[in-house]
Design a protein around this motif. Structure first.
Motif, PDB file in Angstrom:
ATOM      1  N   GLY A  67       0.829  -1.201   0.000  1.00  0.00           N
ATOM      2  CA  GLY A  67       0.000   0.000   0.000  1.00  0.00           C
ATOM      3  C   GLY A  67       0.863   1.252   0.000  1.00  0.00           C
ATOM      4  O   GLY A  67       2.091   1.182   0.092  1.00  0.00           O
ATOM      5  N   PRO A  68       0.238   2.422  -0.098  1.00  0.00           N
ATOM      6  CA  PRO A  68       0.990   3.684  -0.111  1.00  0.00           C
ATOM      7  C   PRO A  68       1.831   3.872   1.148  1.00  0.00           C
ATOM      8  O   PRO A  68       1.412   3.511   2.246  1.00  0.00           O
ATOM      9  N   LEU A  69       3.003   4.433   0.956  1.00  0.00           N
ATOM     10  CA  LEU A  69       3.910   4.694   2.077  1.00  0.00           C
ATOM     11  C   LEU A  69       3.402   5.866   2.898  1.00  0.00           C
ATOM     12  O   LEU A  69       3.040   6.913   2.360  1.00  0.00           O
ATOM     13  N   LEU A  70       3.361   5.683   4.210  1.00  0.00           N
ATOM     14  CA  LEU A  70       2.929   6.753   5.103  1.00  0.00           C
ATOM     15  C   LEU A  70       4.111   7.520   5.681  1.00  0.00           C
ATOM     16  O   LEU A  70       4.084   8.739   5.772  1.00  0.00           O
ATOM     17  N   PHE A 146       9.164   2.078   9.332  1.00  0.00           N
ATOM     18  CA  PHE A 146       8.419   2.615   8.179  1.00  0.00           C
ATOM     19  C   PHE A 146       6.976   2.137   8.322  1.00  0.00           C
ATOM     20  O   PHE A 146       6.686   1.197   9.061  1.00  0.00           O
ATOM     21  N   MET A 147       6.074   2.787   7.604  1.00  0.00           N
ATOM     22  CA  MET A 147       4.668   2.402   7.704  1.00  0.00           C
ATOM     23  C   MET A 147       3.969   2.640   6.372  1.00  0.00           C
ATOM     24  O   MET A 147       4.194   3.662   5.720  1.00  0.00           O
ATOM     25  N   THR A 148       3.148   1.660   5.978  1.00  0.00           N
ATOM     26  CA  THR A 148       2.305   1.790   4.798  1.00  0.00           C
ATOM     27  C   THR A 148       0.845   1.632   5.229  1.00  0.00           C
ATOM     28  O   THR A 148       0.574   1.216   6.363  1.00  0.00           O
ATOM     29  N   ASN A 150      -1.513  -0.545   4.251  1.00  0.00           N
ATOM     30  CA  ASN A 150      -1.893  -1.929   4.532  1.00  0.00           C
ATOM     31  C   ASN A 150      -1.217  -2.457   5.797  1.00  0.00           C
ATOM     32  O   ASN A 150      -1.817  -3.214   6.568  1.00  0.00           O
ATOM     33  N   LEU A 151       0.029  -2.063   5.998  1.00  0.00           N
ATOM     34  CA  LEU A 151       0.736  -2.477   7.205  1.00  0.00           C
ATOM     35  C   LEU A 151       0.059  -1.899   8.448  1.00  0.00           C
ATOM     36  O   LEU A 151      -0.092  -2.587   9.470  1.00  0.00           O
ATOM     37  N   LEU A 152      -0.385  -0.660   8.355  1.00  0.00           N
ATOM     38  CA  LEU A 152      -1.055  -0.023   9.483  1.00  0.00           C
ATOM     39  C   LEU A 152      -2.349  -0.754   9.837  1.00  0.00           C
ATOM     40  O   LEU A 152      -2.631  -1.002  11.024  1.00  0.00           O
ATOM     41  N   VAL A 153      -3.130  -1.120   8.827  1.00  0.00           N
ATOM     42  CA  VAL A 153      -4.382  -1.848   9.068  1.00  0.00           C
ATOM     43  C   VAL A 153      -4.100  -3.180   9.759  1.00  0.00           C
ATOM     44  O   VAL A 153      -4.757  -3.550  10.740  1.00  0.00           O
TER      45      VAL A 153
END
Length: 201
Positions: A67-70, A146-148, A150-153
């Motif tokens: 997913g998009p990079l946050l 790092f955080m994206t 999808n990773l956050l969800v």
């Protein structure tokens, strides 16, 4: 077509269902009746192996669809975060070593306050924290540098699952050790470590 986020959530739900089912007492009773005393030594290694195998599709899909990079944490702060993750990775094996009696099938399946249930026997890392597995899991996830999206969800849902699992696990420990564990709960936090080691009264 299903979005990548929904597919990841479905994979996580599938893992959680399998993981919870295998950890349930009814399934453990069936396994012990089927395998006898062999189950006592085989259950934990097989359980952990199944956990790894069922997590692999989720990890692969998350790698393919982050997913998009946050954000990305810059150096040198990212290395402090990675160091924290490494320390948390050491906590899991240490927690197993410090309280193997909590994970033995005969003890988990025994009636409360019996010889098979055993004594709480608090030592090692459990003198500072009640659930080192929960703490280490949260640290490993949320110190990712790092955080994206999808990773956050996945991290949010996994955090909820870990907390619910910790509450359920503690209810079993209360059933197994009774007032001994209730007294321990009064002195040691579940997630935040004590500054001073606790010793059984």
């Amino acid at each position: 077509m299903l979005s990548s986020t929904l597919v990841l959530v479905l994979c996580l739900v599938g893992f959680a269902l399998i993981h919870s089912l295998l950890a349930s007492l009814p399934v453990k009773r069936v396994i012990r009746r089927s395998l006898g005393s062999k189950a006592d030594s085989l259950y934990m290694p097989v359980y952990n192996l199944i956990a790894v195998i069922t997590l692999m599709p989720l990890a692969y899909l998350l790698y393919e669809n982050p997913g998009p990079l946050l954000y990305i944490i810059p150096s040198p702060w990212r290395w402090f975060m990675v160091a924290g993750q490494v320390i948390a990775l050491i906590v899991g094996p240490r927690a197993l070593r410090d309280a193997p009696h909590r994970f033995r099938l005969p003890a988990q399946l025994s009636a409360p306050n019996t010889s098979e249930a055993g004594h709480l026997d608090i030592h090692g890392i459990y003198r500072w924290i009640r659930d080192p597995f929960l703490l280490s899991g949260l640290v490993i996830m949320w110190l990712t540098p790092f955080m994206t999206t999808n990773l956050l969800v996945i991290y949010i849902l996994t955090t909820i699952y870990l907390i619910i699992g910790s509450l359920h696990w503690e209810s079993r420990l209360v059933a197994q050790f009774g007032d001994e564990y209730r007294n321990y709960q009064k002195h040691v936090h579940r997630i935040v470590p004590r500054l001073k080691a606790y010793y059984e009264q």
